[in-house]
Design a protein around this motif. Structure first.
Motif, short mmCIF file in Angstrom:
data_model
loop_
_atom_site.label_atom_id
_atom_site.label_comp_id
_atom_site.label_asym_id
_atom_site.label_seq_id
_atom_site.Cartn_x
_atom_site.Cartn_y
_atom_site.Cartn_z
N GLN A 109 -0.67 -55.75 3.41
CA GLN A 109 -1.57 -55.02 4.75
C GLN A 109 -2.79 -54.71 4.14
N ALA A 110 -2.74 -54.31 2.79
CA ALA A 110 -3.91 -53.78 2.15
C ALA A 110 -4.43 -55.15 0.76
N PRO A 111 -6.10 -55.49 1.33
CA PRO A 111 -6.15 -56.41 0.24
C PRO A 111 -6.39 -56.29 -1.02
N VAL A 112 -5.80 -56.88 -1.20
CA VAL A 112 -5.33 -57.35 -3.35
C VAL A 112 -7.17 -57.42 -4.04
N PRO A 113 -7.51 -56.54 -4.42
CA PRO A 113 -9.27 -56.97 -5.46
C PRO A 113 -8.54 -58.58 -6.49
N THR A 114 -9.81 -58.58 -6.27
CA THR A 114 -9.51 -59.99 -7.52
C THR A 114 -9.88 -58.99 -9.04
N PRO A 115 -9.25 -60.18 -9.50
CA PRO A 115 -9.72 -59.34 -10.75
C PRO A 115 -10.45 -59.16 -11.41
N GLU A 116 -11.76 -59.49 -11.29
CA GLU A 116 -13.09 -59.23 -11.49
C GLU A 116 -13.39 -58.13 -10.56
N GLU A 117 -12.81 -57.49 -9.67
CA GLU A 117 -13.31 -56.51 -9.16
C GLU A 117 -12.65 -55.25 -9.54
N LYS A 118 -10.91 -55.33 -10.22
CA LYS A 118 -10.27 -54.45 -10.53
C LYS A 118 -11.15 -53.95 -11.55
N THR A 119 -11.14 -55.00 -12.32
CA THR A 119 -11.56 -54.70 -14.05
C THR A 119 -12.88 -53.67 -13.88
N GLU A 120 -13.83 -54.71 -13.49
CA GLU A 120 -15.15 -54.07 -13.24
C GLU A 120 -14.86 -51.92 -12.73
N GLU A 121 -13.80 -51.83 -11.84
CA GLU A 121 -13.44 -50.12 -10.84
C GLU A 121 -12.71 -49.38 -12.14
N GLU A 122 -12.34 -50.13 -12.97
CA GLU A 122 -11.79 -49.30 -13.96
C GLU A 122 -11.81 -49.40 -15.51
N ALA A 123 -13.22 -50.42 -14.57
CA ALA A 123 -14.20 -50.37 -16.90
C ALA A 123 -15.08 -48.69 -16.45
N THR A 124 -15.89 -48.48 -15.05
CA THR A 124 -16.49 -47.75 -14.46
C THR A 124 -15.41 -46.51 -14.33
N ALA A 125 -14.84 -46.31 -14.14
CA ALA A 125 -13.77 -45.31 -13.83
C ALA A 125 -13.52 -44.44 -15.50
N SER A 126 -13.87 -45.72 -16.45
CA SER A 126 -13.37 -44.49 -17.98
C SER A 126 -13.86 -44.38 -18.57
N MET A 127 -14.99 -44.81 -17.95
CA MET A 127 -16.93 -43.97 -19.00
C MET A 127 -16.89 -42.73 -18.58
N LEU A 128 -16.30 -41.12 -18.88
CA LEU A 128 -16.37 -40.24 -17.91
C LEU A 128 -16.94 -38.86 -19.57
N VAL A 129 -17.72 -38.51 -19.39
CA VAL A 129 -18.14 -36.93 -20.63
C VAL A 129 -17.82 -36.35 -19.70
N ALA A 130 -17.85 -35.11 -20.12
CA ALA A 130 -18.32 -33.39 -20.05
C ALA A 130 -19.45 -32.60 -20.43
N LEU A 131 -20.29 -32.21 -19.84
CA LEU A 131 -21.25 -31.43 -20.53
C LEU A 131 -20.84 -29.99 -20.24
N SER A 132 -21.38 -29.19 -22.01
CA SER A 132 -21.06 -27.66 -21.69
C SER A 132 -21.61 -27.25 -22.34
N PHE A 133 -22.08 -26.00 -21.69
CA PHE A 133 -22.79 -24.83 -22.59
C PHE A 133 -22.72 -23.73 -22.71
N ASP A 134 -22.77 -23.21 -24.24
CA ASP A 134 -22.32 -21.72 -24.65
C ASP A 134 -23.11 -20.94 -24.71
N ASP A 135 -23.02 -19.68 -24.26
CA ASP A 135 -23.47 -18.59 -24.91
C ASP A 135 -24.49 -17.81 -23.88
N GLY A 136 -24.43 -18.33 -22.05
CA GLY A 136 -24.89 -17.79 -21.68
C GLY A 136 -23.75 -16.96 -20.92
N PRO A 137 -24.38 -15.77 -19.66
CA PRO A 137 -25.05 -16.46 -18.66
C PRO A 137 -26.49 -15.83 -19.12
#
Ligand SMILES: [Zn+2]
Length: 253
Positions: free
Chosen positions: A27-55
């Motif tokens: 039923q669900a289209p299975v992504p090609t290995p290339e697509e899956k790798t790219e998707e996982e790589a993008t999802a893994s690149m995460l950072v959080a900006l945070s700011f102290d001492d306000g407001p």
């Protein structure tokens, strides 16, 4: 010999064909290995900006303008004694932009020097004010000066947060120095620690360079809470986090 190779190739081709037809029938289209790798790589690149001492009503809105312009959220660790009807407008605007408000104590003291009842009071008063103005109660706490000990970890329910910084409280460090320092260190899973205290114009200028460069490197910016969730990390008691993927037990036992 050629015959054997031909038979082997035929077998390979037919097995590929049959697996392909199996995919088509599901039923669900299975992504090609290339697509899956790219998707996982993008999802893994995460950072959080945070700011102290306000407001405050000077630098906090400048940070919010930049975040809004680039469409990215951040986490603001606020000092309770700076929250009032006026500065709270900045916290409300931050939340409307997808940011979160977290706890950075009430008086910004060296909390290991305080009696434990005062430590608890610092946290509660700040939590109460944040809840009063933005309707949510903090779950994260950044100790002022990253000064913490066993008693504080025992007394405070929140997850302790540190961060990757660039000494952006030192007035003589230019925006370029702050940017260069941070960009040399930043990696996946990092909590980036900056300051929105009054007068910190060099970090305003640095942020204008930091966000586009993080995007260029493939990072998605999320709040600190979201960073834990998206990385599938449940924060632990007795730890302080600089990177959600690197669990560092606190050192000041
Ligand atoms: Zn601080």
């Amino acid at each position: 010999m050629f015959k054997i190779i031909f038979v082997l190739i035929s077998l390979l081709v037919s097995s590929c064909a049959s697996s392909h037809s199996t995919n088509q029938n599901s039923q669900a289209p299975v992504p090609t290995p290339e697509e899956k790798t790219e998707e996982e790589a993008t999802a893994s690149m995460l950072v959080a900006l945070s700011f102290d001492d306000g407001p405050n009503n000077t630098i906090t809105p400048e940070m919010l303008d930049i975040l809004e312009e680039h469409g990215v959220p951040a986490s603001f660790f606020v000092i309770g004694q700076y929250i009032n009807d006026s500065s709270a407008e900045q916290m409300k605007r931050a939340v409307s932009l997808g940011c979160e408000i977290q706890n950075h104590s009430y008086t910004h003291s060296f909390m290991t020097q305080l009696p434990i009842e005062s430590v608890k009071d610092e946290i509660k008063r700040t939590d109460d004010l944040i809840e009063k103005y933005v309707g949510t109660r903090p779950t994260l706490f950044r100790p002022p000066y990253i000064n913490h000990n066993t008693s504080m970890h025992d007394a405070i329910d929140h997850t302790f947060i540190s961060g990757v910084g660039c000494q952006d409280w030192e007035a003589n460090r230019t925006a370029q120095m702050r940017y260069d320092d941070l960009m040399a260190k930043v990696q996946d899973g990092d909590i980036i620690l900056l300051h929105d205290f009054e007068g910190n114009v060099n970090t305003v200028e640095a942020l204008k360079m930091i966000i586009p460069e993080l995007k260029k490197r493939g990072y998605t910016m999320v709040t600190v809470s979201e960073l834990f969730k998206r990385k599938g990390v449940t924060p632990k008691d007795g730890y302080i986090y600089t990177n959600v993927l690197q669990e560092t037990p606190y050192q000041n036992r």
